[in-house]
Structures are given as structure tokens and as C-alpha cells.
Design an enzyme around this catalytic site. Structure first.
Site, PDB file in Angstrom:
ATOM      1  CG  ASP A 159      -0.340   0.102   2.525  1.00 15.49           C
ATOM      2  OD1 ASP A 159       0.813   0.559   2.603  1.00 15.49           O
ATOM      3  OD2 ASP A 159      -0.989  -0.283   3.520  1.00 15.49           O
ATOM      4  CB  SER A 160      -0.016   4.841  -0.342  1.00 14.05           C
ATOM      5  OG  SER A 160      -1.122   4.516  -1.091  1.00 14.05           O
TER       6      SER A 160
END
Lengths: 283, 80
Positions: B37-38
């Protein structure tokens, strides 16, 4: 009552910030659902996806009683933040109201469907705060409101593309409110960092690591709905480009300082977990 | 540092950050497809920057889609 304490210094700064926020809200940002929304420009031919997204947003906003109660309980001892929370509740109350009215007036949902949804959501589910301290909840608000602002801006464009000036106007007002809320939370975090930079950053890191949008556990079929919402151009990169980096820049925090806080937050979480395990083992 | 070394470094750091195996990655692997994820991505980049003592400009970060994109950004900084 001692006056020159860190808490008192924080309270005085936050009170000043709240007054600044509230003055701008009262003078420049107020809108009402009766006079300011062009209801006759709702487009009954707008797509079902547009309606599904509006319904999803309305559903998330509908848990306002839980958000307000949870938020107020955490900050009730802090004057500026408690008053902000009360004002926040008023502003957010208009969001679900306006979106719900659009669903019915555009003919996308019947009145019965709208009431059924309200009943089923609030009776079956309840939002629980993800974090327990005022500082962590402020960090959560800072990220979540910024994300919500961006989502509404994207959907405002989508509503315009579908010739629904009414929904576009609603998203416009709602996005503006969310942006103002995020900015207030960012300013609060700045003040908290002046008194305890490291602790505040560790809290932000903890919030980021455990972050989820409020709708995740509340709205039925959220995963399917989120796919439709991403069609409007919301993807993971947006988080870095429009939330993570700008927020760090505004707070005056480098990526590497944040990384260091992330490491400390992970260590703290591991220690807390080990303590929990030891407590359970001893029982 | 060769391509292969950077790829290996990404793998080791990503496994440390995300606590899962990244055995089959290539330069063409899309980072989000790997389930990163980011936030983890920012952590991986930061850890690699620290280990290599360099910094990728913030504006370049948003252009990174694949593992190869990240390696190329690092190679650019190493050559700078």
C-alpha cells in the site's frame, strides 16, 4: 489554577485557532439546504453509478451520531477542540441531509428506500472510534477529512459530466467543508507539535499505520461500492500525491523524520502487544 | 551497484516492511499489484534512501509505478 503549563499554552493557541476557523465558517462558508442548492437541476437521467456513490457517501455521513459522540467524548476537556467538534457535527449533519434529499428528489431512490436505508444502517451497525486519545483522533481527522475532500472534488467533476448541476453543487459545498475541517486539524497538530514534536509524530505514524476510512466497517457491500468510487479517479497514488506529501509539507516534517517516527510507532506497538500477551498469559 | 543488487535490496526491505515474501518480483512488477500500500511504499523508499544515503525528490515519488521505476530513480540519484 496554574497558568503557565503546557496544557494551558496549548489551550490558548487552540482557542485562537478555533475562533479563526469559526469566524471564516460563519462569514464565508455557511450554506443551507433550502436556499443554496439548485434542486430543480437534479438530473433524473444521471447514471446508476452516480446514484450508488451518492448513496454510499450519504450512508457513511449518516453515522453522524456516533462520530459526534465519539469525537466529543475524547475532546470534552479541551475547550477549542470541543467547540470545534460541536460545530463540525452541525456542518456534517447537512452533508447526509443534502445527499439524501438529492437521492429522493432526483428520483434515484424512493422516500421509503431512503428511510429503509437509514433504519437498517443505524440499527444494525455502530461506528467505534479507531483511536483513543485526542491527539490520535486529531491526526485521524486530519488525514480522513483531506481524503474525503479529494473524493468529493472528484465526484463533483463526475456529477458535472453527467449534467447534474444539483449534485455538483452539493459536492462543492461538502468538499469545501471537508477541506476546512482538515485544515483546522492540521493547524491543531502543528500546535501539538510545538509542545511535543516527537510524540505527536509517533501518534501520526500510528494513525497512518492503522488508518481506514469510516465506511469500511459500516456500509454494506463497501468493497464493491469503493470500486465504483475509484472509477472517478481515486487511486492509491492520490494518497501520496495529494494527502501524505502535502500534509507533511504543511506540518514542516521531512519524509525521513516521518520514517523515524514510523519506526518508533512500530516499536511502541510491539511493546504494547508483548505487554498484552504477558497479561493474558498471567491470567 | 547493479540492477540485480537494487532489485535484491528492494526485496529485502519490502519483506522487512510488509512482513511477507516478495520472492518472484522483477523490475516490471507493479508495486500496488504486489499488495504494497501507499504507506508501506513510502516506508520502503525511505529505508532504501537511508541505506544508500541518497534522497529521491518528492515530486519524483509519484511517478513510481513499478519496482523498475523505483530502481531507475535510485540509479539516477547515484549517478547525480
Amino acid at each position: 489554577m496554574p497558568r503557565n503549563t503546557p496544557r494551558r499554552r496549548i489551550e490558548e493557541k487552540l482557542y485562537a485557532q478555533y475562533m479563526d476557523f469559526f469566524e471564516k465558517a460563519e462569514r464565508e462558508r455557511r450554506w443551507n439546504v433550502f436556499d443554496d442548492i439548485p434542486w430543480d437541476e437534479a438530473n433524473p437521467e444521471a447514471s446508476d453509478d452516480l446514484a450508488l456513490c451518492a448513496e454510499t457517501f450519504a450512508s457513511v455521513e449518516m453515522f453522524l451520531p456516533d462520530y459526534t459522540a465519539g469525537g466529543l467524548n475524547v475532546v470534552r476537556d479541551y475547550f477549542g477542540r470541543a467547540w470545534f467538534q460541536a460545530n463540525w457535527g452541525y456542518e456534517e449533519s447537512k452533508h447526509s441531509l443534502a445527499l439524501g434529499e438529492w437521492l429522493v428528489r432526483s428520483g434515484k431512490r424512493s422516500k421509503d428506500e431512503w428511510f429503509d436505508l437509514q433504519e437498517s444502517l443505524l440499527q444494525m451497525r455502530k461506528w467505534q472510534p479507531l483511536f483513543t486519545t485526542a491527539r490520535q483522533m486529531t491526526a485521524y481527522g486530519m488525514i480522513q477529512e483531506q481524503a474525503t475532500f479529494l473524493i468529493y472534488v472528484k465526484h463533483r467533476e463526475r456529477a458535472r459530466q453527467e449534467n447534474d448541476a444539483c449534485l455538483a453543487k452539493i459536492y462543492d459545498y461538502v468538499a469545501r467543508d471537508e477541506r476546512a475541517h482538515s485544515k483546522f486539524y492540521q493547524d491543531v497538530i502543528k500546535v501539538l507539535m510545538e509542545e511535543d514534536r516527537e510524540g505527536t509524530l509517533v501518534d501520526i505514524a500510528h494513525v497512518l499505520a492503522n488508518f481506514k476510512m469510516p465506511g469500511v466497517d459500516l456500509v454494506p457491500d463497501y468493497d464493491e461500492r469503493i470500486l465504483k468510487m475509484r472509477d472517478a479517479g481515486i487511486d492509491r497514488n492520490v494518497f501520496i500525491r495529494k494527502i501524505y506529501l502535502p500534509v507533511l509539507k504543511y506540518l514542516g516534517v521531512s519524509r525521513h523524520e516521518m520514517l523515524s517516527a514510523q519506526r518508533k510507532a512500530i516499536d511502541a506497538q510491539k511493546k504494547a502487544q508483548a505487554n498484552d500477551d504477558a497479561t493474558h498469559a498471567a491470567e | 551497484m547493479s540492477d540485480k543488487d537494487l532489485l535484491q535490496m528492494f526485496k529485502v526491505v519490502a519483506e522487512r516492511v510488509d512482513k511477507k515474501s516478495f520472492a518472484d518480483i522483477t523490475r516490471e512488477s507493479v508495486i500496488t499489484d504486489l499488495g504494497v500500500d501507499s504507506l508501506s511504499m513510502m516506508q520502503i523508499v525511505g529505508e532504501m534512501e537511508t541505506e544508500l544515503d541518497l534522497q529521491i525528490p518528492d515530486e519524483d515519488l509519484v511517478e513510481i509505478v513499478t519496482v523498475g521505476d523505483l530502481c531507475a530513480k535510485i540509479e539516477n540519484r547515484m549517478g547525480a
